[in-house]
Write a protein that holds these residues in place. Structure first.
Motif, PDB file in Angstrom:
ATOM      1  N   SER A  87       0.851  -1.196   0.000  1.00 38.33           N
ATOM      2  CA  SER A  87       0.000   0.000   0.000  1.00 38.33           C
ATOM      3  C   SER A  87       0.881   1.238   0.000  1.00 38.33           C
ATOM      4  O   SER A  87       1.831   1.327   0.783  1.00 38.33           O
ATOM      5  CB  SER A  87      -0.890   0.031   1.241  1.00 38.33           C
ATOM      6  N   ILE A  88       0.561   2.164  -0.869  1.00 36.58           N
ATOM      7  CA  ILE A  88       1.286   3.433  -0.923  1.00 36.58           C
ATOM      8  C   ILE A  88       0.269   4.556  -0.729  1.00 36.58           C
ATOM      9  O   ILE A  88      -0.719   4.636  -1.459  1.00 36.58           O
ATOM     10  CB  ILE A  88       2.027   3.605  -2.261  1.00 36.58           C
ATOM     11  N   ILE A  89       0.518   5.368   0.278  1.00 35.52           N
ATOM     12  CA  ILE A  89      -0.367   6.489   0.602  1.00 35.52           C
ATOM     13  C   ILE A  89       0.433   7.781   0.464  1.00 35.52           C
ATOM     14  O   ILE A  89       1.534   7.904   0.987  1.00 35.52           O
ATOM     15  CB  ILE A  89      -0.913   6.380   2.047  1.00 35.52           C
ATOM     16  N   TYR A  90      -0.146   8.743  -0.247  1.00 39.59           N
ATOM     17  CA  TYR A  90       0.467  10.061  -0.421  1.00 39.59           C
ATOM     18  C   TYR A  90      -0.249  11.032   0.501  1.00 39.59           C
ATOM     19  O   TYR A  90      -1.475  11.004   0.610  1.00 39.59           O
ATOM     20  CB  TYR A  90       0.324  10.525  -1.868  1.00 39.59           C
ATOM     21  N   GLU A  91       0.545  11.888   1.145  1.00 36.96           N
ATOM     22  CA  GLU A  91      -0.080  12.893   2.001  1.00 36.96           C
ATOM     23  C   GLU A  91       0.668  14.215   1.934  1.00 36.96           C
ATOM     24  O   GLU A  91       1.862  14.256   1.660  1.00 36.96           O
ATOM     25  CB  GLU A  91      -0.190  12.408   3.436  1.00 36.96           C
ATOM     26  N   ALA A  92      -0.075  15.266   2.164  1.00 38.30           N
ATOM     27  CA  ALA A  92       0.493  16.616   2.154  1.00 38.30           C
ATOM     28  C   ALA A  92       1.383  16.795   3.372  1.00 38.30           C
ATOM     29  O   ALA A  92       1.080  16.312   4.455  1.00 38.30           O
ATOM     30  CB  ALA A  92      -0.625  17.641   2.155  1.00 38.30           C
TER      31      ALA A  92
END
Length: 125
Positions: A87-92
């Motif tokens: 799982s790859i999650i992008y966040e600010a």
């Protein structure tokens, strides 16, 4: 949106400095997608497909490249979780959150501009 009247003109040095600052900002945030991507992730952390769903019209290749550039410039983080599948999650980042007021003002200006164009078109017909 506020219009400031009777504001004194900037000196040549202030104007040059301001112009340089704007050009630096535009250099980092250039392109059709970057501000929209940052805005999407400021709202919440997302997976690749969720971002692509939010930003209509962006191709997977362009999205991947833009995400890499945003990560390189410190606007987002890419978190990899060792699940099956990965799982790859992008966040600010907090740094990208400093653009929140700019994005709000830009959105307000965009709305005002859209209304102006609509009104102009109504007058033509």
């Amino acid at each position: 949106m506020k219009v400031i009247k009777n504001e004194p003109l900037m000196s040549r040095e202030e104007c040059t400095g301001s112009l340089r600052n704007v050009l630096d900002a535009l250099y980092v945030l250039n392109g059709k997608w970057r501000l929209a991507l940052i805005l999407s992730m400021v709202q919440s952390s997302k997976r690749f497909n969720e971002i692509q769903h939010d930003i209509t019209g962006i191709s997977p290749k362009v999205l991947a490249n833009e995400l890499k550039d945003l990560e390189l410039n410190g606007f987002i983080t890419r978190n990899v979780y060792p699940t099956t599948p990965v799982s790859i999650i992008y966040e600010a980042t907090e740094y990208s959150r400093t653009l929140k007021s700019v994005l709000k003002e830009l959105g307000a200006w965009g709305k005002q501009h859209r209304e102006k164009i609509k009104e102009s078109m109504r007058k033509q017909y």
